[in-house]
Write a protein that holds these residues in place. Structure first.
Motif, PDB file in Angstrom:
ATOM      1  N   GLU A  73       0.815  -1.214   0.000  1.00 56.91           N
ATOM      2  CA  GLU A  73       0.000   0.000   0.000  1.00 56.91           C
ATOM      3  C   GLU A  73       0.852   1.268   0.000  1.00 56.91           C
ATOM      4  O   GLU A  73       2.012   1.241   0.431  1.00 56.91           O
ATOM      5  N   SER A  74       0.231   2.348  -0.444  1.00 55.54           N
ATOM      6  CA  SER A  74       0.876   3.671  -0.362  1.00 55.54           C
ATOM      7  C   SER A  74       0.421   4.336   0.940  1.00 55.54           C
ATOM      8  O   SER A  74      -0.472   3.824   1.629  1.00 55.54           O
ATOM      9  N   ASP A  75       0.993   5.480   1.257  1.00 53.81           N
ATOM     10  CA  ASP A  75       0.554   6.216   2.443  1.00 53.81           C
ATOM     11  C   ASP A  75      -0.917   6.604   2.318  1.00 53.81           C
ATOM     12  O   ASP A  75      -1.682   6.555   3.287  1.00 53.81           O
ATOM     13  N   ASP A  76      -1.294   6.999   1.107  1.00 50.74           N
ATOM     14  CA  ASP A  76      -2.697   7.385   0.877  1.00 50.74           C
ATOM     15  C   ASP A  76      -3.637   6.200   1.105  1.00 50.74           C
ATOM     16  O   ASP A  76      -4.739   6.351   1.633  1.00 50.74           O
ATOM     17  N   ASP A  77      -3.163   5.017   0.665  1.00 48.53           N
ATOM     18  CA  ASP A  77      -3.982   3.806   0.862  1.00 48.53           C
ATOM     19  C   ASP A  77      -4.224   3.574   2.352  1.00 48.53           C
ATOM     20  O   ASP A  77      -5.329   3.267   2.791  1.00 48.53           O
ATOM     21  N   ARG A  78      -3.170   3.694   3.119  1.00 50.37           N
ATOM     22  CA  ARG A  78      -3.274   3.440   4.565  1.00 50.37           C
ATOM     23  C   ARG A  78      -4.254   4.431   5.196  1.00 50.37           C
ATOM     24  O   ARG A  78      -5.107   4.045   5.999  1.00 50.37           O
ATOM     25  N   THR A  79      -4.146   5.673   4.803  1.00 47.55           N
ATOM     26  CA  THR A  79      -5.063   6.687   5.348  1.00 47.55           C
ATOM     27  C   THR A  79      -6.496   6.367   4.958  1.00 47.55           C
ATOM     28  O   THR A  79      -7.422   6.437   5.783  1.00 47.55           O
ATOM     29  N   ALA A  80      -6.665   6.007   3.684  1.00 47.18           N
ATOM     30  CA  ALA A  80      -8.019   5.712   3.193  1.00 47.18           C
ATOM     31  C   ALA A  80      -8.610   4.516   3.936  1.00 47.18           C
ATOM     32  O   ALA A  80      -9.783   4.524   4.327  1.00 47.18           O
ATOM     33  N   LEU A  81      -7.776   3.512   4.163  1.00 43.76           N
ATOM     34  CA  LEU A  81      -8.282   2.322   4.849  1.00 43.76           C
ATOM     35  C   LEU A  81      -8.696   2.662   6.280  1.00 43.76           C
ATOM     36  O   LEU A  81      -9.768   2.249   6.740  1.00 43.76           O
ATOM     37  N   ASN A  82      -7.844   3.419   6.956  1.00 48.96           N
ATOM     38  CA  ASN A  82      -8.171   3.783   8.334  1.00 48.96           C
ATOM     39  C   ASN A  82      -9.488   4.551   8.407  1.00 48.96           C
ATOM     40  O   ASN A  82     -10.292   4.366   9.329  1.00 48.96           O
ATOM     41  N   THR A  83      -9.688   5.408   7.418  1.00 50.44           N
ATOM     42  CA  THR A  83     -10.937   6.177   7.393  1.00 50.44           C
ATOM     43  C   THR A  83     -12.128   5.242   7.216  1.00 50.44           C
ATOM     44  O   THR A  83     -13.122   5.325   7.947  1.00 50.44           O
ATOM     45  N   VAL A  84     -11.998   4.327   6.266  1.00 51.11           N
ATOM     46  CA  VAL A  84     -13.125   3.439   5.956  1.00 51.11           C
ATOM     47  C   VAL A  84     -13.451   2.536   7.141  1.00 51.11           C
ATOM     48  O   VAL A  84     -14.620   2.411   7.536  1.00 51.11           O
ATOM     49  N   ILE A  85     -12.426   1.913   7.699  1.00 51.29           N
ATOM     50  CA  ILE A  85     -12.732   0.961   8.783  1.00 51.29           C
ATOM     51  C   ILE A  85     -13.116   1.694  10.081  1.00 51.29           C
ATOM     52  O   ILE A  85     -13.718   1.106  10.967  1.00 51.29           O
ATOM     53  N   GLY A  86     -12.768   2.988  10.127  1.00 51.35           N
ATOM     54  CA  GLY A  86     -13.215   3.775  11.281  1.00 51.35           C
ATOM     55  C   GLY A  86     -14.675   4.146  11.175  1.00 51.35           C
ATOM     56  O   GLY A  86     -15.331   4.436  12.180  1.00 51.35           O
ATOM     57  N   GLN A  87     -15.200   4.115   9.963  1.00 50.10           N
ATOM     58  CA  GLN A  87     -16.590   4.530   9.759  1.00 50.10           C
ATOM     59  C   GLN A  87     -17.551   3.354   9.638  1.00 50.10           C
ATOM     60  O   GLN A  87     -18.752   3.533   9.717  1.00 50.10           O
ATOM     61  N   SER A  88     -17.008   2.175   9.368  1.00 51.48           N
ATOM     62  CA  SER A  88     -17.887   1.036   9.091  1.00 51.48           C
ATOM     63  C   SER A  88     -17.413  -0.197   9.862  1.00 51.48           C
ATOM     64  O   SER A  88     -16.323  -0.707   9.623  1.00 51.48           O
ATOM     65  N   MET A  89     -18.276  -0.662  10.751  1.00 47.69           N
ATOM     66  CA  MET A  89     -17.932  -1.859  11.528  1.00 47.69           C
ATOM     67  C   MET A  89     -17.819  -3.085  10.628  1.00 47.69           C
ATOM     68  O   MET A  89     -16.972  -3.953  10.835  1.00 47.69           O
ATOM     69  N   SER A  90     -18.686  -3.161   9.621  1.00 52.36           N
ATOM     70  CA  SER A  90     -18.675  -4.360   8.762  1.00 52.36           C
ATOM     71  C   SER A  90     -17.375  -4.425   7.964  1.00 52.36           C
ATOM     72  O   SER A  90     -16.794  -5.495   7.790  1.00 52.36           O
ATOM     73  N   ARG A  91     -16.910  -3.247   7.535  1.00 55.86           N
ATOM     74  CA  ARG A  91     -15.655  -3.251   6.778  1.00 55.86           C
ATOM     75  C   ARG A  91     -14.458  -3.480   7.697  1.00 55.86           C
ATOM     76  O   ARG A  91     -13.472  -4.097   7.288  1.00 55.86           O
ATOM     77  N   ARG A  92     -14.556  -3.016   8.895  1.00 53.06           N
ATOM     78  CA  ARG A  92     -13.481  -3.310   9.853  1.00 53.06           C
ATOM     79  C   ARG A  92     -13.388  -4.824  10.079  1.00 53.06           C
ATOM     80  O   ARG A  92     -12.317  -5.404  10.065  1.00 53.06           O
ATOM     81  N   LEU A  93     -14.566  -5.432  10.262  1.00 50.78           N
ATOM     82  CA  LEU A  93     -14.598  -6.878  10.494  1.00 50.78           C
ATOM     83  C   LEU A  93     -14.025  -7.621   9.272  1.00 50.78           C
ATOM     84  O   LEU A  93     -13.220  -8.550   9.410  1.00 50.78           O
ATOM     85  N   GLU A  94     -14.454  -7.167   8.110  1.00 50.54           N
ATOM     86  CA  GLU A  94     -13.968  -7.805   6.871  1.00 50.54           C
ATOM     87  C   GLU A  94     -12.442  -7.712   6.782  1.00 50.54           C
ATOM     88  O   GLU A  94     -11.751  -8.686   6.487  1.00 50.54           O
ATOM     89  N   PHE A  95     -11.907  -6.525   7.080  1.00 49.58           N
ATOM     90  CA  PHE A  95     -10.461  -6.326   7.008  1.00 49.58           C
ATOM     91  C   PHE A  95      -9.749  -7.202   8.046  1.00 49.58           C
ATOM     92  O   PHE A  95      -8.733  -7.832   7.749  1.00 49.58           O
ATOM     93  N   GLU A  96     -10.301  -7.248   9.240  1.00 46.79           N
ATOM     94  CA  GLU A  96      -9.656  -8.051  10.290  1.00 46.79           C
ATOM     95  C   GLU A  96      -9.672  -9.537   9.939  1.00 46.79           C
ATOM     96  O   GLU A  96      -8.710 -10.267  10.204  1.00 46.79           O
ATOM     97  N   GLN A  97     -10.762  -9.983   9.335  1.00 42.52           N
ATOM     98  CA  GLN A  97     -10.840 -11.403   8.957  1.00 42.52           C
ATOM     99  C   GLN A  97      -9.839 -11.735   7.856  1.00 42.52           C
ATOM    100  O   GLN A  97      -9.163 -12.767   7.891  1.00 42.52           O
TER     101      GLN A  97
END
Lengths: 180, 262
Positions: B18-42
């Motif tokens: 990932e790029s730095d932007d990717d990491r920021t984008a991911l943190n934003t998404v999983i901070g806003q959505s529990m389902s996406r956080r769960l998906e990422f963790e799985q």
């Protein structure tokens, strides 16, 4: 084990020093066997594949293009052999998936062994091509580019298939209640 | 962010690509959505489990088996300098249209094209005398899927499997002092071969045009090229044998990996 580079060993073998090939066998038999076992899920098949791979490597050594890593070139042969071997077995069910019986080491619990078996079974349920992708990425640590070379796939496709394969594995493992 | 975008982003991060932007984008998404956080963790857990699987140890004796199978004779290695007849022809005719035309005319008299058999129908396969065409060096976006060779029993032969999207080509080069036959036997069923081309000392007779087993008498430096549609075969697998009557002098197997059948 020899500290010579792969390329140097290849040059020795091509110059007529057949015994130098032993260094390549010592260096890579374990990783080739592992890749073959993860793809075929059968110890005997993995042994046969490993033996065939080294024979093919030897016989085709003059065709090896040194602009590629020897390791990647050998894997290309190995994955093809393993997939062909697996195709011959066809319609093998997950009940046939083998695990390797080993003494229980200190750091090995039955839970870990059970998990590894479930992972191996889940991998075996993948499409053979996707299985090879997972093996190359996670068990052998190849980059996307190297996997693309080994499997003759564009990097874009390597990524999309790997991601999809992991998604499928996730579902399989959740179903097997091992995802934690 | 679409599900597909998220899926690709999460996997890039898991693979450390990932790029730095990717990491920021991911943190934003999983901070806003529990389902996406769960998906990422799985997905992360799956990758961790895979990375943690221990390598298996090869059985004792495998190393010795491998080494025992390696011929001590370096001549068993394929000669990289060995150029196929097709390549020689191709190089010879490139930039020499007169030679190319002359070559095509001469070879046209020797070459059989089973494509015509496919068009006319199998009942005409027994008479190949009118099915001649011209043979050109192979072109198009073919890539080598497999290659192998044998050098034994007074026969030196190599075979290569070439593929492109919908077609496959099998090329066999043989060099022998005696009369043998090249037998091309697909492992999967073939309904039509659409091209057969011969060079050097290879010959074609109508009686040998069998979809299950193509046979070509060869002597001297010879070349056989057969082609077909990949859809006919699924995964292309084929055995090329060099035979002397009922005696198999040598066998070569060509196989495409499942991956390329995609």
């Amino acid at each position: 084990m020899s500290e010579l580079s792969d390329q140097a060993i290849v040059r020795q073998v091509l110059a007529g020093d057949v015994s130098a090939f032993t260094h390549l066998v010592d260096r890579y038999q374990r990783v080739v066997y592992n890749a073959a076992f993860r793809i075929t899920s059968n110890q005997q098949d993995a042994e046969d594949v490993t033996q065939t791979v080294f024979l093919k490597v030897y016989e085709n050594l003059r065709l090896y293009n040194s602009k590629y890593r020897f390791y990647s070139w050998m894997y290309r042969i190995a994955i093809n052999e393993a997939l062909n071997q697996q195709a011959k077995r066809r319609k093998k069910t997950s009940a046939d998936v083998e695990t390797v019986a080993e003494p229980l080491a200190e750091d090995r619990t039955y839970e870990k062994i059970e998990l590894e078996q479930q992972v191996q079974e889940a991998i075996y349920r993948l499409d053979p091509g996707d299985r090879a992708l997972v093996v190359l990425k996670h068990f052998q640590g190849f980059s996307y580019d190297e996997i693309g070379f080994i499997l003759d796939l564009p990097v874009r496709k390597v990524k999309s298939r790997l991601y999809t394969a992991r998604q499928r594995l996730k579902e399989e493992l959740i179903q097997a209640k091992v995802s934690g | 962010m679409t599900d597909t975008d998220f899926f690709e982003l999460a996997n890039r991060v898991i693979d450390g690509a990932e790029s730095d932007d990717d990491r920021t984008a991911l943190n934003t998404v999983i901070g806003q959505s529990m389902s996406r956080r769960l998906e990422f963790e799985q997905l992360t857990a799956v990758a961790s489990i895979l990375d943690a699987v221990r390598p298996v140890e090869p059985p004792e004796g495998l190393r010795n088996r491998i080494l025992a199978a390696i011929p001590r004779d370096p001549s068993r290695q394929a000669a990289a300098s060995r150029v196929s007849i097709w390549q020689q022809i191709s190089e010879f005719t490139v930039g020499k249209p007169v030679y190319a035309l002359a070559y095509a005319a001469v070879v046209g008299l020797l070459v059989g094209a089973l494509g015509l058999v496919a068009v006319i129908g199998p009942e005409t396969a027994g008479d190949a005398s009118g099915t001649y065409g011209t043979m050109a060096p192979i072109g198009g976006a073919f890539s080598v899927a497999d290659q192998t060779q044998i050098d034994m029993n007074d026969v030196s032969a190599s075979a290569v499997l070439l593929l492109r999207e919908s077609e496959f080509v099998i090329e066999v080069d043989v060099d022998t002092d005696d009369q043998f036959e090249v037998v091309v036997s697909p492992i999967s069923e073939v309904t039509t071969w659409y091209g057969v081309e011969l060079g050097g000392g290879a010959k074609l007779t109508g009686a040998q045009l069998d979809p299950d087993e193509l046979r070509f008498p060869v002597v001297g430096a010879s070349a056989v090229r057969v082609s077909g549609l990949r859809a006919d075969l699924g995964v292309v697998q084929c055995i090329v044998s060099i035979v002397d009557g009922d005696r198999v002098v040598g066998e070569m197997m060509l196989a495409e990996s499942d991956l390329r059948a995609e």
